[in-house]
Design a protein around this motif. Structure first.
Motif, PDB file in Angstrom:
ATOM      1  N   GLU A  19      85.722 -38.058  26.275  1.00 39.89           N
ATOM      2  CA  GLU A  19      86.690 -36.958  26.369  1.00 39.89           C
ATOM      3  C   GLU A  19      86.091 -35.648  25.887  1.00 39.89           C
ATOM      4  OE1 GLU A  19      91.171 -35.814  24.727  1.00 39.89           O
ATOM      5  OE2 GLU A  19      90.357 -37.845  24.456  1.00 39.89           O
ATOM      6  N   ARG A  20      85.353 -35.684  24.770  1.00 44.29           N
ATOM      7  CA  ARG A  20      84.759 -34.457  24.229  1.00 44.29           C
ATOM      8  C   ARG A  20      83.609 -33.946  25.081  1.00 44.29           C
ATOM      9  NH1 ARG A  20      84.023 -35.101  17.806  1.00 44.29           N
ATOM     10  NH2 ARG A  20      82.920 -33.139  18.170  1.00 44.29           N
ATOM     11  N   ALA A  21      82.910 -34.861  25.792  1.00 45.55           N
ATOM     12  CA  ALA A  21      81.768 -34.453  26.619  1.00 45.55           C
ATOM     13  C   ALA A  21      82.159 -34.211  28.067  1.00 45.55           C
ATOM     14  CB  ALA A  21      80.682 -35.522  26.556  1.00 45.55           C
ATOM     15  N   ALA A  22      83.443 -34.379  28.385  1.00 47.30           N
ATOM     16  CA  ALA A  22      83.933 -34.230  29.758  1.00 47.30           C
ATOM     17  C   ALA A  22      83.205 -35.191  30.698  1.00 47.30           C
ATOM     18  CB  ALA A  22      83.785 -32.786  30.237  1.00 47.30           C
ATOM     19  N   LEU A  23      83.054 -36.446  30.258  1.00 46.26           N
ATOM     20  CA  LEU A  23      82.429 -37.501  31.042  1.00 46.26           C
ATOM     21  C   LEU A  23      83.414 -38.657  31.186  1.00 46.26           C
ATOM     22  CD1 LEU A  23      78.930 -37.651  29.277  1.00 46.26           C
ATOM     23  CD2 LEU A  23      79.395 -36.644  31.521  1.00 46.26           C
ATOM     24  N   THR A  24      83.091 -39.599  32.076  1.00 42.62           N
ATOM     25  CA  THR A  24      83.859 -40.829  32.120  1.00 42.62           C
ATOM     26  C   THR A  24      83.330 -41.771  31.048  1.00 42.62           C
ATOM     27  OG1 THR A  24      82.378 -41.911  33.692  1.00 42.62           O
ATOM     28  CG2 THR A  24      84.176 -40.572  34.605  1.00 42.62           C
ATOM     29  N   GLN A  25      84.180 -42.715  30.630  1.00 38.86           N
ATOM     30  CA  GLN A  25      83.724 -43.684  29.639  1.00 38.86           C
ATOM     31  C   GLN A  25      82.570 -44.516  30.179  1.00 38.86           C
ATOM     32  OE1 GLN A  25      86.884 -45.883  27.806  1.00 38.86           O
ATOM     33  NE2 GLN A  25      85.535 -47.385  26.891  1.00 38.86           N
ATOM     34  N   ALA A  26      82.595 -44.803  31.486  1.00 35.83           N
ATOM     35  CA  ALA A  26      81.502 -45.572  32.094  1.00 35.83           C
ATOM     36  C   ALA A  26      80.189 -44.804  32.022  1.00 35.83           C
ATOM     37  CB  ALA A  26      81.848 -45.893  33.549  1.00 35.83           C
ATOM     38  N   ALA A  27      80.256 -43.463  32.209  1.00 40.78           N
ATOM     39  CA  ALA A  27      79.036 -42.652  32.136  1.00 40.78           C
ATOM     40  C   ALA A  27      78.461 -42.650  30.723  1.00 40.78           C
ATOM     41  CB  ALA A  27      79.330 -41.228  32.591  1.00 40.78           C
ATOM     42  N   VAL A  28      79.348 -42.586  29.721  1.00 44.61           N
ATOM     43  CA  VAL A  28      78.883 -42.635  28.332  1.00 44.61           C
ATOM     44  C   VAL A  28      78.221 -43.975  28.055  1.00 44.61           C
ATOM     45  CG1 VAL A  28      79.635 -42.710  25.923  1.00 44.61           C
ATOM     46  CG2 VAL A  28      80.537 -40.951  27.460  1.00 44.61           C
ATOM     47  N   SER A  29      78.868 -45.045  28.472  1.00 43.58           N
ATOM     48  CA  SER A  29      78.313 -46.380  28.252  1.00 43.58           C
ATOM     49  C   SER A  29      76.958 -46.535  28.924  1.00 43.58           C
ATOM     50  CB  SER A  29      79.289 -47.437  28.789  1.00 43.58           C
ATOM     51  OG  SER A  29      78.794 -48.738  28.550  1.00 43.58           O
ATOM     52  N   LEU A  30      76.828 -45.997  30.141  1.00 49.39           N
ATOM     53  CA  LEU A  30      75.556 -46.070  30.861  1.00 49.39           C
ATOM     54  C   LEU A  30      74.470 -45.283  30.143  1.00 49.39           C
ATOM     55  CD1 LEU A  30      74.209 -47.150  33.457  1.00 49.39           C
ATOM     56  CD2 LEU A  30      74.844 -44.982  34.556  1.00 49.39           C
ATOM     57  N   GLN A  31      74.817 -44.090  29.674  1.00 51.50           N
ATOM     58  CA  GLN A  31      73.840 -43.284  28.932  1.00 51.50           C
ATOM     59  C   GLN A  31      73.378 -43.996  27.666  1.00 51.50           C
ATOM     60  OE1 GLN A  31      74.608 -39.179  28.037  1.00 51.50           O
ATOM     61  NE2 GLN A  31      75.647 -38.811  29.980  1.00 51.50           N
TER      62      GLN A  31
ATOM     63  N   THR B 146      66.594 -38.489  27.508  1.00 52.06           N
ATOM     64  CA  THR B 146      66.993 -37.118  27.836  1.00 52.06           C
ATOM     65  C   THR B 146      67.799 -36.510  26.692  1.00 52.06           C
ATOM     66  OG1 THR B 146      69.105 -37.754  28.853  1.00 52.06           O
ATOM     67  CG2 THR B 146      67.147 -37.765  30.281  1.00 52.06           C
ATOM     68  N   LEU B 147      67.840 -35.174  26.650  1.00 49.03           N
ATOM     69  CA  LEU B 147      68.654 -34.486  25.644  1.00 49.03           C
ATOM     70  C   LEU B 147      70.136 -34.812  25.829  1.00 49.03           C
ATOM     71  CD1 LEU B 147      67.014 -30.934  25.426  1.00 49.03           C
ATOM     72  CD2 LEU B 147      67.078 -32.685  23.647  1.00 49.03           C
ATOM     73  N   ARG B 148      70.543 -35.008  27.073  1.00 51.22           N
ATOM     74  CA  ARG B 148      71.947 -35.353  27.319  1.00 51.22           C
ATOM     75  C   ARG B 148      72.305 -36.665  26.631  1.00 51.22           C
ATOM     76  NH1 ARG B 148      75.623 -33.460  30.917  1.00 51.22           N
ATOM     77  NH2 ARG B 148      77.311 -34.832  31.583  1.00 51.22           N
ATOM     78  N   MET B 149      71.385 -37.635  26.681  1.00 52.01           N
ATOM     79  CA  MET B 149      71.621 -38.903  25.980  1.00 52.01           C
ATOM     80  C   MET B 149      71.790 -38.671  24.484  1.00 52.01           C
ATOM     81  SD  MET B 149      68.894 -41.545  27.633  1.00 52.01           S
ATOM     82  CE  MET B 149      68.985 -42.125  29.331  1.00 52.01           C
ATOM     83  N   LEU B 150      70.920 -37.827  23.922  1.00 48.79           N
ATOM     84  CA  LEU B 150      70.975 -37.579  22.486  1.00 48.79           C
ATOM     85  C   LEU B 150      72.282 -36.891  22.097  1.00 48.79           C
ATOM     86  CD1 LEU B 150      67.310 -36.425  21.739  1.00 48.79           C
ATOM     87  CD2 LEU B 150      68.288 -38.725  21.638  1.00 48.79           C
ATOM     88  N   LYS B 151      72.728 -35.946  22.917  1.00 43.32           N
ATOM     89  CA  LYS B 151      73.994 -35.262  22.620  1.00 43.32           C
ATOM     90  C   LYS B 151      75.173 -36.237  22.701  1.00 43.32           C
ATOM     91  CE  LYS B 151      72.472 -30.689  24.201  1.00 43.32           C
ATOM     92  NZ  LYS B 151      72.634 -29.635  25.233  1.00 43.32           N
ATOM     93  N   THR B 152      75.139 -37.112  23.688  1.00 46.11           N
ATOM     94  CA  THR B 152      76.210 -38.097  23.817  1.00 46.11           C
ATOM     95  C   THR B 152      76.165 -39.093  22.667  1.00 46.11           C
ATOM     96  OG1 THR B 152      76.094 -37.867  26.230  1.00 46.11           O
ATOM     97  CG2 THR B 152      77.245 -39.795  25.358  1.00 46.11           C
ATOM     98  N   PHE B 153      74.950 -39.496  22.274  1.00 49.23           N
ATOM     99  CA  PHE B 153      74.800 -40.395  21.125  1.00 49.23           C
ATOM    100  C   PHE B 153      75.422 -39.779  19.873  1.00 49.23           C
ATOM    101  CE2 PHE B 153      72.245 -41.365  17.306  1.00 49.23           C
ATOM    102  CZ  PHE B 153      72.506 -42.723  17.188  1.00 49.23           C
ATOM    103  N   ARG B 154      75.199 -38.489  19.644  1.00 51.17           N
ATOM    104  CA  ARG B 154      75.780 -37.817  18.482  1.00 51.17           C
ATOM    105  C   ARG B 154      77.314 -37.858  18.540  1.00 51.17           C
ATOM    106  NH1 ARG B 154      74.115 -31.695  17.232  1.00 51.17           N
ATOM    107  NH2 ARG B 154      75.071 -31.399  19.283  1.00 51.17           N
ATOM    108  N   LEU B 155      77.880 -37.639  19.714  1.00 53.66           N
ATOM    109  CA  LEU B 155      79.337 -37.679  19.845  1.00 53.66           C
ATOM    110  C   LEU B 155      79.886 -39.074  19.577  1.00 53.66           C
ATOM    111  CD1 LEU B 155      79.938 -35.448  23.004  1.00 53.66           C
ATOM    112  CD2 LEU B 155      80.522 -34.907  20.636  1.00 53.66           C
ATOM    113  N   VAL B 156      79.216 -40.096  20.090  1.00 51.16           N
ATOM    114  CA  VAL B 156      79.660 -41.469  19.843  1.00 51.16           C
ATOM    115  C   VAL B 156      79.585 -41.782  18.347  1.00 51.16           C
ATOM    116  CG1 VAL B 156      79.187 -43.917  20.262  1.00 51.16           C
ATOM    117  CG2 VAL B 156      79.010 -42.271  22.143  1.00 51.16           C
ATOM    118  N   ALA B 157      78.481 -41.367  17.716  1.00 53.14           N
ATOM    119  CA  ALA B 157      78.314 -41.627  16.286  1.00 53.14           C
ATOM    120  C   ALA B 157      79.391 -40.906  15.472  1.00 53.14           C
ATOM    121  CB  ALA B 157      76.922 -41.185  15.835  1.00 53.14           C
TER     122      ALA B 157
END
Length: 292
Positions: free
Chosen positions: A24-36, A3-14
């Motif tokens: 924090e920047r994506a307004a998500l929980t850390q668990a949600a980022v890890s799952l994505q 999904t595009l959401r995964m790609l956007k989160t991947f960019r933030l992690v990178a």
């Protein structure tokens, strides 16, 4: 499923090197980022992150994927953007201190024309601003061009838009009437701009090109402070003749050319490649600055 959401989160992690910071920047929980990110790795069939230690780093596969993700997100933004979209929402614009005055006037005009644009202005050194743009902390920055002209060649994933050039000149008190630059320097203390930054390097290049020797007195990192000392006849300096600096009409100053043609300081704007929104804002600012 990718999904595009995964790609956007991947960019933030990178960009941040941290699941927590990305969350924090994506307004998500850390668990949600890890799952994505686990879902993204499953979707592409590759391990994208090295999770050893507290800092998250990209694997070789992750580094190879990053520019393609940037391109996909930029193309998606172009498909969904409208002309008004490019001129609304938050944007952080940086500038070196000697440019911030002229830039703030232009940004005020831009804000008046596009009231839905939420602008934050900040200042720093050129190298610092370049790093901030690369990291995504600043969207657009007005900086002094590098001697190796790396921005113009498109390195570092940045787009370079030249704005204007400024001749390097000697700035002296009005009471100093000697026309010869070297004689002026022989008779007066030299106020040098900070050699650790790009403008200071351009000053040094100008002195060498003109074969001028100086008697060092003070080294400062503020052009306006140096000019204030020149007004008080503390010393003389070699500086870029600032765009809209209006030094020629200052009753306390005199401008002395040091070479013909003069060495130039180049000021331009940088933003990340494949970002259509910042490209449009940069183009608007560049057009206004040329009219200033």
């Amino acid at each position: 499923m990718l999904t595009l959401r995964m790609l956007k989160t991947f960019r933030l992690v990178a960009q941040t090197g941290s699941f927590a910071a990305a969350a924090e920047r994506a307004a998500l929980t850390q668990a949600a980022v890890s799952l994505q990110m686990r879902g993204l790795e499953d979707a592409v069939g590759q391990r994208l992150f090295d999770r050893r230690g507290r800092q998250i780093t990209l694997t070789r596969q992750g580094r190879d994927l990053f520019p393609r993700v940037e391109q996909i997100l930029a193309l998606t933004a172009e498909l969904t953007a409208t002309p008004i979209d490019a001129m609304q929402g938050p944007v952080t614009i940086g500038a070196v201190v000697s440019v911030i005055g002229a830039l703030s006037l232009v940004v005020a005009e831009l804000k008046t024309a596009h009231p839905r644009l939420d602008v934050r202005l900040t200042s720093a050194r050129s190298d610092e601003l370049t790093d901030l743009v690369e990291q995504g902390e600043v969207d657009i920055a007005a900086v002094v061009g590098r001697a190796d002209d790396a921005h113009a060649s498109g390195q570092d994933g940045l787009v370079w838009t030249p704005l204007y050039t400024e001749p390097m000149v000697m700035v002296v008190n009005r009471e100093v009437t000697e026309p010869d630059p070297q004689r002026v320097l022989d008779a007066h203390a030299f106020l040098r701009f900070d050699r650790r930054v790009r403008t200071g390097l351009v000053v040094e290049q100008a002195l060498r090109a003109a074969k001028l020797s100086v008697t060092e007195y003070l080294e400062l990192n503020s052009i306006e402070t140096i000019v204030a000392l020149v007004r008080k006849n503390v010393g003389v300096s070699v500086l870029p003749l600032l765009h809209r600096g209006d030094w020629q009409s200052d009753p306390s100053l005199r401008i002395v050319p040091i070479a013909e043609p003069p060495l130039l300081r180049t000021v331009g704007m940088i933003h990340r490649a494949h970002d259509s929104r910042t490209y449009n804002i940069t183009a608007a600012i560049a057009g206004m600055l040329h009219d200033v």
